[in-house]
Design an enzyme around this catalytic site. Structure first.
Site, PDB file in Angstrom:
ATOM      1  N   CYS A 138       9.449   4.065   3.666  1.00  0.00           N
ATOM      2  CA  CYS A 138       9.943   2.969   3.115  1.00  0.00           C
ATOM      3  C   CYS A 138      11.235   2.951   2.196  1.00  0.00           C
ATOM      4  O   CYS A 138      12.189   2.256   2.242  1.00  0.00           O
ATOM      5  CB  CYS A 138       8.702   2.232   2.224  1.00  0.00           C
ATOM      6  SG  CYS A 138       7.450   1.934   3.272  1.00  0.00           S
TER       7      CYS A 138
ATOM      8  N   LEU B 236       0.766  -1.171  -0.108  1.00  0.00           N
ATOM      9  CA  LEU B 236      -0.133   0.012  -0.141  1.00  0.00           C
ATOM     10  C   LEU B 236       0.928   1.239  -0.002  1.00  0.00           C
ATOM     11  O   LEU B 236       1.901   1.252   0.449  1.00  0.00           O
ATOM     12  CB  LEU B 236      -0.930  -0.153   1.276  1.00  0.00           C
ATOM     13  CG  LEU B 236      -0.425  -0.070   2.728  1.00  0.00           C
ATOM     14  CD1 LEU B 236       0.169   1.251   2.966  1.00  0.00           C
ATOM     15  CD2 LEU B 236      -1.504  -0.526   3.665  1.00  0.00           C
TER      16      LEU B 236
END
Ligand SMILES: NC(=O)c1ccc[n+]([C@@H]2O[C@H](COP(=O)([O-])OP(=O)(O)OC[C@H]3O[C@@H](n4cnc5c(N)ncnc54)[C@H](O)[C@@H]3O)[C@@H](O)[C@H]2O)c1
Length: 449
Positions: free
Chosen positions: A266, A156
Site C-alpha cells: 500500500c 485494514l
C-alpha cells in the site's frame, strides 16, 4: 444480506470472511482458479492471524462460498464489493485496469439492480469511471437496469486484518445517493454496535481520504527516518528522541519508529499514485515527493552500514550474512515492496552469501529468489546464524525479541549485528560481545572501524 466480493486477496478474503461471521451470505469471486480451488478445500492462500478459523467456520455453515464464475457471483449479491489490485504503473500513477475490467464484467452480466462498492484504493474520480464503464456495457445490451457506485476504502492492516475488519476505527462511505448509503449502513450495522463509526461523504472525498491517511502515516515514517539520520550525524540517540516527542499528546507514540523504510502493497504505491494524481491536477506535491525519496534512501541504509563495516575487513564479498525476517512487517507473509528485497538484491550483487530466515514468508521468498546459489534457506534464527560474519534483523517478529544471544553468538563466525528495527538495547548488545549497529543510534562496536 447477500454480498459478492470480487477479488479474494488480503482485503477481499478478510472482508468476505468478516461479513460472513456477522451473518451475511457471502460469495467471493477470483480469477485465480488455483486460489479458489484451495479455498474450497479449506486451505488459506495467505498468512493472516485468525483468518483460517473464520474462513473454515463460515464455509462449513455455508455463509461463505467461493467461485470463479462471474455470472453466478454478480447475480448472487445485491451488493458487489470490488477488492482487486491497483498496482503502480511505470510513472507511479495508479493502474486501474483491474477495477475497470471488473466494471465491464458487472455491466455485461448483471441482471438486476446492483450496488457496486469499491474497496480497492483508487485515484479520485474512479467511482465516476466505474459508473461510466458499467453504463456503457448496459447501453450496449440496451439495458436500463439501475445501479449505484459507492466508494468504501479499506483501512485494514496486514497482520491485524481480521481484528481491524471486525473492529474498524471508522467506516468511510462515499455515496452520491443516500438510499445506497443506507444499504451500506445496514451491511455494516453489526460492526458498529458499540458506537456509530460510519462517516458518509461524497465519493471524491472518500477516495481522497484513503490516500490522505496513507500519506500521513508514510510521512511520519519518513520524518522519523530523516530525524534518525540527523541523530546519527550529531551523536544523538533517536530511541530517546522518539520517546521525548511521542509523549507530547499532539504527536503521540504511534508510527514514530525509525527503521529501514516502509514497504508493503500500500504505502509505496499509494504515495506515488497520489503524487501522480496531484501533478495531473496541476499541483506540485513537494512534501510527498520528499517522503518517497527518503523512503527509497532508507531501504538502502542497512546495506550501506554493512558495506562500511566490512570495508576494513576485506569487503562484503564472500562474507556470510544471516537475515532475520523477510516480510515487510511482522505477522504477514507479504513481501510486496519489502525492504528485504532491495537489501538481499544489493548484497547478492556484491558477492555476499546469505542465510535467510522468516517465520512465515519463506515460501513467498523462495518464489522470488528461487535456487540462487548464494542463498541458504534456514530453519530458524539460530540456523541462520551458523558461520555468519554478521546478522541483519530486517523484520521485528516477536520471536526475535528474547533470543538466546549466547547460543546465537556461538553459532557465528563474526560478531556484527545490524538491527534495522532498533529492537535491542545497544549497551546490552555490546556487553554480549556484539558490534551492534542500529538506526539513528551511536554504533556500539568493540573496536572502532
Ligand atoms: N493489502 C492491504 O493491506 C490493503 C489495505 C487496504 C487497501 N488495500 C487495497 O485493496 C486492493 C486489493 O489489495 P489486496 O492486498 O487485497 O490485493 P491482492 O493482490 O492480495 O488480491 C487481489 C485479488 O484480486 C484478484 N483479481 C485480479 N483481477 C481480478 C478480476 N478481474 N476479477 C476478480 N478477481 C481479480 C487477484 O487474483 C487477487 O486474488 C488494492 O487496491 C489495495 O491497495 C489493500
Amino acid at each position: 444480506m447477500h454480498i459478492t466480493i470480487i477479488g479474494t486477496g488480503y482485503v477481499g478474503l478478510v472482508t468476505g470472511a468478516c461479513f460472513a461471521e456477522m451473518g451475511h451470505s457471502v460469495m467471493c469471486l477470483d480469477v485465480d482458479i488455483t486460489k479458489i480451488e484451495r479455498l474450497k478445500k479449506g486451505e488459506i492462500p495467505i498468512y493472516e492471524p485468525g483468518l483460517e478459523e473464520l474462513v473454515k467456520r463460515n464455509s462449513l455453515s455455508h455463509r461463505l462460498q467461493f467461485t470463479t464464475d462471474y455470472q453466478k457471483a454478480i447475480n448472487f449479491g445485491k451488493v458487489c464489493f470490488i477488492a482487486v489490485p491497483t498496482p503502480s504503473q511505470e510513472n507511479g500513477s495508479c493502474n486501474t485496469s483491474y477495477v475497470e475490467s471488473v466494471a465491464s464484467h458487472i455491466g455485461r452480466t448483471m441482471e438486476e439492480k446492483r450496488i457496486i462498492v469499491n474497496k480497492s484504493t483508487v485515484p479520485v474520480g474512479t467511482a465516476a469511471l466505474v459508473t461510466k464503464i458499467i453504463q456503457h456495457e448496459l447501453t450496449k445490451r440496451k439495458s436500463t437496469i439501475p445501479f449505484e457506485v459507492i466508494s468504501n476504502p479499506e483501512f485494514l492492516k496486514e497482520g491485524a486484518a481480521v481484528q481491524d475488519c471486525l473492529k474498524p476505527d471508522r467506516i468511510i462511505i462515499g455515496a452520491n445517493c443516500p438510499k445506497a448509503a443506507d444499504v451500506l449502513r445496514e451491511i455494516y450495522s453489526p460492526f458498529t454496535v458499540s458506537h456509530d463509526k460510519i462517516l458518509i461523504m461524497d465519493t471524491l472525498s472518500a477516495e481522497m481520504t484513503k490516500y490522505a491517511a496513507n500519506a500521513m502515516l508514510a510521512t511520519r515514517i519518513s520524518f522519523m527516518n530523516e530525524i534518525s539520520e540527523i541523530c546519527k550525524c550529531v551523536g544523538a540517540n533517536v530511541n530517546e528522541v522518539r520517546k521525548g516527542i511521542g509523549s507530547d499528546s499532539r504527536i503521540g507514540y504511534s508510527f514514530l519508529y525509525p527503521g529501514i523504510g516502509y514497504g508493503g502493497s500500500c504505502f509505496p504505491k499509494d504515495i506515488r499514485a497520489l503524487i501522480a494524481k496531484a501533478k495531473e491536477a496541476g499541483c506540485e506535491p513537494k512534501l510527498l515527493s520528499a517522503v518517497d525519496e527518503v523512503n527509497v534512501r532508507q531501504k538502502k541504509i542497512l546495506g550501506m552500514k554493512i558495506r562500511r563495516y566490512f570495508s576494513k575487513l576485506g569487503g562484503v564479498k564472500s562474507k556470510t550474512i544471516a537475515v532475520w525476517g523477510l516480510s515487510f512487517k511482522p505477522d504477514t507473509d507479504d513481501l510486496r515492496e519489502a525492504p528485504s528485497l532491495i537489501f538481499i538484491d544489493e548484497l547478492l550483487k556484491e558477492g555476499a552469501k546469505l542465510r535467510l530466515y522468516d517465520p512465515v514468508a519463506m515460501p513467498n521468498a523462495r518464489k522470488i529468489f528461487k535456487n540462487h546459489p548464494s542463498i541458504s534457506w534456514c530453519e530458524d534464527e539460530f540456523d541462520a546464524a551458523k558461520d555468519a560474519d554478521a546478522i541483519a534483523l530486517l523484520t521485528e517478529w516477536k520471536q526475535f525479541r528474547l533470543v538466546n544471544f549466547q547460543s546465537v553468538k556461538r553459532q557465528m563466525k563474526g560478531i556484527a549485528f545490524f538491527d534495522g528495527r532498533n529492537q535491542y538495547k545497544p549497551a546490552e548488545m555490546r556487553t554480549r560481545g556484539f558490534d551492534y549497529i542500529s538506526i539513528g543510534v551511536p554504533d556500539q562496536v568493540q573496536e572502532l572501524v
